[in-house]
Design a protein around this motif. Sequence first.
Motif, short mmCIF file in Angstrom:
data_model
loop_
_atom_site.label_atom_id
_atom_site.label_comp_id
_atom_site.label_asym_id
_atom_site.label_seq_id
_atom_site.Cartn_x
_atom_site.Cartn_y
_atom_site.Cartn_z
N GLU A 169 2.31 14.68 51.05
CA GLU A 169 3.22 13.92 50.19
C GLU A 169 2.56 12.69 49.57
O GLU A 169 2.96 12.25 48.49
N LEU A 170 1.55 12.12 50.23
CA LEU A 170 0.94 10.90 49.71
C LEU A 170 0.07 11.17 48.48
O LEU A 170 -0.03 10.31 47.60
N SER A 171 -0.57 12.32 48.42
CA SER A 171 -1.44 12.63 47.29
C SER A 171 -0.64 12.62 46.00
O SER A 171 0.40 13.27 45.89
N GLY A 172 -1.14 11.88 45.01
CA GLY A 172 -0.46 11.78 43.73
C GLY A 172 0.52 10.63 43.64
O GLY A 172 1.07 10.36 42.56
N MET A 173 0.76 9.94 44.75
CA MET A 173 1.69 8.81 44.74
C MET A 173 0.99 7.55 44.26
O MET A 173 -0.16 7.31 44.61
N PRO A 174 1.66 6.70 43.48
CA PRO A 174 1.06 5.41 43.09
C PRO A 174 1.01 4.47 44.27
O PRO A 174 1.84 4.55 45.18
N LEU A 175 0.05 3.57 44.23
CA LEU A 175 -0.11 2.61 45.33
C LEU A 175 1.16 1.80 45.55
O LEU A 175 1.53 1.50 46.69
N ALA A 176 1.85 1.45 44.48
CA ALA A 176 3.05 0.62 44.60
C ALA A 176 4.13 1.26 45.44
O ALA A 176 4.95 0.57 46.04
N SER A 177 4.14 2.59 45.51
CA SER A 177 5.17 3.28 46.29
C SER A 177 4.96 3.14 47.79
O SER A 177 5.84 3.48 48.57
N LEU A 178 3.80 2.63 48.22
CA LEU A 178 3.52 2.45 49.64
C LEU A 178 4.02 1.10 50.17
O LEU A 178 3.81 0.78 51.33
N GLY A 179 4.65 0.33 49.33
CA GLY A 179 5.21 -0.94 49.76
C GLY A 179 4.69 -2.08 48.92
O GLY A 179 3.50 -2.14 48.58
N GLU A 180 5.57 -2.99 48.54
CA GLU A 180 5.19 -4.10 47.66
C GLU A 180 4.15 -5.00 48.31
O GLU A 180 3.15 -5.37 47.69
N PHE A 182 2.03 -4.29 50.79
CA PHE A 182 0.77 -3.57 50.98
C PHE A 182 0.02 -3.43 49.67
O PHE A 182 -1.19 -3.72 49.58
N SER A 183 0.70 -2.98 48.62
CA SER A 183 0.04 -2.76 47.33
C SER A 183 -0.48 -4.08 46.75
O SER A 183 -1.59 -4.12 46.19
N ALA A 184 0.29 -5.17 46.90
CA ALA A 184 -0.17 -6.46 46.38
C ALA A 184 -1.42 -6.93 47.11
O ALA A 184 -2.35 -7.47 46.50
N ALA A 185 -1.47 -6.73 48.44
CA ALA A 185 -2.64 -7.13 49.21
C ALA A 185 -3.87 -6.32 48.80
O ALA A 185 -4.98 -6.87 48.69
N VAL A 186 -3.69 -5.02 48.59
CA VAL A 186 -4.82 -4.18 48.16
C VAL A 186 -5.30 -4.62 46.78
O VAL A 186 -6.51 -4.71 46.52
N GLU A 187 -4.37 -4.88 45.87
CA GLU A 187 -4.75 -5.30 44.52
C GLU A 187 -5.54 -6.61 44.57
O GLU A 187 -6.54 -6.77 43.85
N ARG A 188 -5.10 -7.56 45.40
CA ARG A 188 -5.83 -8.82 45.51
C ARG A 188 -7.23 -8.59 46.06
O ARG A 188 -8.21 -9.21 45.60
N ALA A 189 -7.34 -7.71 47.06
CA ALA A 189 -8.66 -7.43 47.64
C ALA A 189 -9.58 -6.75 46.64
O ALA A 189 -10.75 -7.11 46.51
N VAL A 190 -9.05 -5.78 45.90
CA VAL A 190 -9.87 -5.06 44.92
C VAL A 190 -10.31 -5.99 43.80
O VAL A 190 -11.41 -5.85 43.25
N HIS A 231 -11.61 3.78 45.01
CA HIS A 231 -11.63 2.88 46.16
C HIS A 231 -11.25 3.66 47.42
O HIS A 231 -10.25 4.39 47.43
N LEU A 232 -12.09 3.51 48.43
CA LEU A 232 -11.85 4.14 49.73
C LEU A 232 -11.26 3.09 50.67
O LEU A 232 -11.86 2.03 50.87
N LEU A 233 -10.09 3.38 51.24
CA LEU A 233 -9.40 2.47 52.14
C LEU A 233 -9.40 3.06 53.54
O LEU A 233 -8.92 4.19 53.73
N LEU A 234 -9.95 2.34 54.52
CA LEU A 234 -9.90 2.73 55.92
C LEU A 234 -8.97 1.74 56.63
O LEU A 234 -9.25 0.54 56.68
#
Length: 458
Positions: A169-180, A182-190, A231-234
């Motif tokens: 289910e996660l494949s094809g989903m936008p990052l924003a759909s994983l939580g505001e 979480f997505s904001a933190a990833v965007e800041r890091a990237v 981007h690879l996220l672990l």
Amino acid sequence: MIRPNDLATMVAATFAASDWFAIFDRDARCVHLQRGTLGSTPDFLLGLGEHAGRQPGAEAAHAAGVHRLIGAALQSGAARDSELAFEDPRFGPRTLELHVRPLRIEGAIEGAVVRATDSTHRRMQARALRLQSRLLECTSEATLVLDARRVVQFANVAAEKLFASGAGELSGMPLASLGERFSAAVERAVATSQAELETTIMLDEPKSADRQRRVLRCRISSMSFDRAPHHLLLLTDVSDSHRLGDEVLEAERRERERIARDLHDGFGQDLTGVSLMLSALSSRTRRGQPIDTSQIQPILDAVHDLVLTTRMVTSGIFSRPLAATGLVAALQQMAQRASERAAVEVVFTPPAAELPRLDPAAAEHLYRIAQEATTNALRHSGAARIDISLAIGNGDVQLVVQDGGRGFATSQHALGSGLRIMQHRAHAAGGELHLHTAPQRGTRIEARIPFAFEAGLN
């Protein structure tokens, strides 16, 4: 009549510049050959070149196979496709995709076109990607791959479990759909434009009231795939460690408050009493009245008690018994002091053989586990005796603290921060801790730590 130049111009317009193609007449003779711009295809496949007619066995078999495809296409008028793997003397193993199409002119089959596409590199990439995918799928860390649009291109099972998602289910989903959050933190890091970075991310508030907020350690690697940035996220769930750290800080705060309260209630009152007694003596002296020695003794007794209390408090806060005496002697002293302070017999049994030298951090962890377990037993077990033992096992040292007291239920809700801190210490030292207890059955705490462990005290 086939005009090779005209046909070659027409055919070449339909193929990629990297493709290799040849045109054959109705007698299966090659009338035009065009090699691709991205690498040559061996002419022996068509029986051409200086070695034509005298190729080695493998090359002759390949050429015969290609000509059978050409003959089948000329006879049936149907396209033929095949894949050919061979050993190139210059480039090593190669794989070609062969596509044979009948050439029709005014409805009649006048020849055939053979197109070859070198798929060696693409297939090697595909195999490498499959292997990488399998490795990422099997890793215990939650793994996500985001493309430049911040859309999930890959998610392993651990990631699906972390985000409570179904398979695929996660494949094809936008990052924003994983939580505001979480997505904001990833965007800041990237946005930092670092190729490798590590950060801590807190997920959004859980939807259910019985779930606690998750804290993740996120390692982000920037990479280029298929000529596009990815981007690879672990992701590692560190919620338990994060909460345990908060509990340790809270325990330290409570301990500081307890010490302050004890100092106020004990030292403060005792010192006030000494001060009053000294003030009375001072008043008698000013009035010229004689001082009876019996009036001095209570002051001396009070001061003596203050000295003893000070030693007890400082020994629990500031002393480092391991550095001075070693683990065995420190545990012996701790058991003796515990017996003196409480009406409970605390017995320490040393190992039968000499204890090998432990890493200082591991020894400190063991001592603090024994101290916490003994204190808990003194406060809560109601036992008349507490046994502490140290034994040498197969490459590790075993600490056991056991009482015959009232015990307790082992439900998760019954485990206090003291037990979780002991578990944390055992794991930090590379070992494990086990709790055995039941109502009216006493409590037994076992900690095993390997001798080879080397790490700092957490």
